[in-house]
Design a protein around this motif. Sequence first.
Motif: not given
Lengths: 120, 120
Positions: A40, A44, A50
């Motif tokens: 994650s 970012e 994702l």
Amino acid sequence: MILSHMEQYQSGLDGIFQALADPTRRAVIGRLGRGPASISELAEPFEMALPSFMKHIHVLERSGCIITRKDGRVRTCAIETAALAIVGDWLSAQRALWEGRTDRLEQFLAEATDPKETPR
Amino acid sequence: MILSHMEQYQSGLDGIFQALADPTRRAVIGRLGRGPASISELAEPFEMALPSFMKHIHVLERSGCIITRKDGRVRTCAIETAALAIVGDWLSAQRALWEGRTDRLEQFLAEATDPKETPR
């Protein structure tokens, strides 16, 4: 299929160069150069879904450029500097060829201008 | 479309790494490291139809890794060392990150063990 050492080396180089041929994957390598990070954290800065980002992570992992480890529910990634060292070695080998050529050219010119030098 | 310098640089790196992600193309680079050669000299060691081989030559040329020149009916290829220098620079930048990390880690540990050091 059993691959020879040379085939394994060539196939490894294919995968590493392929992994590096993308700006997102190079940016991930650059980020991991500063230390390990979770998926994650790595995702970012990118405006990317994702699943798309995970494809890049898998390409990097399969090529051997990064390793990943699952700690509970968090997957952490780290750089594998050995893969980039293989690229560095390949580049150095190419450079040695050009430099060898320059040396041979200089030697050839030196011999050509020395009238005492005769063929053996 | 007008690309920024950074976009041009990234797109150039994509093309160079893509060009290097193939054993035939790396072998051509290796051969040209010893000096310029014609297409037929370059193609000779490969069991490959000429149109397939020419695709590899075009990928190398588009990426900037080689230049080609037509002398009469013979096309001669030469290596463009500047493209490989860009890869070398990128690798050096990555290495500087890891080394910077090691330096910062050592500095952090040194400060942590020095009780006279106080936060400012």
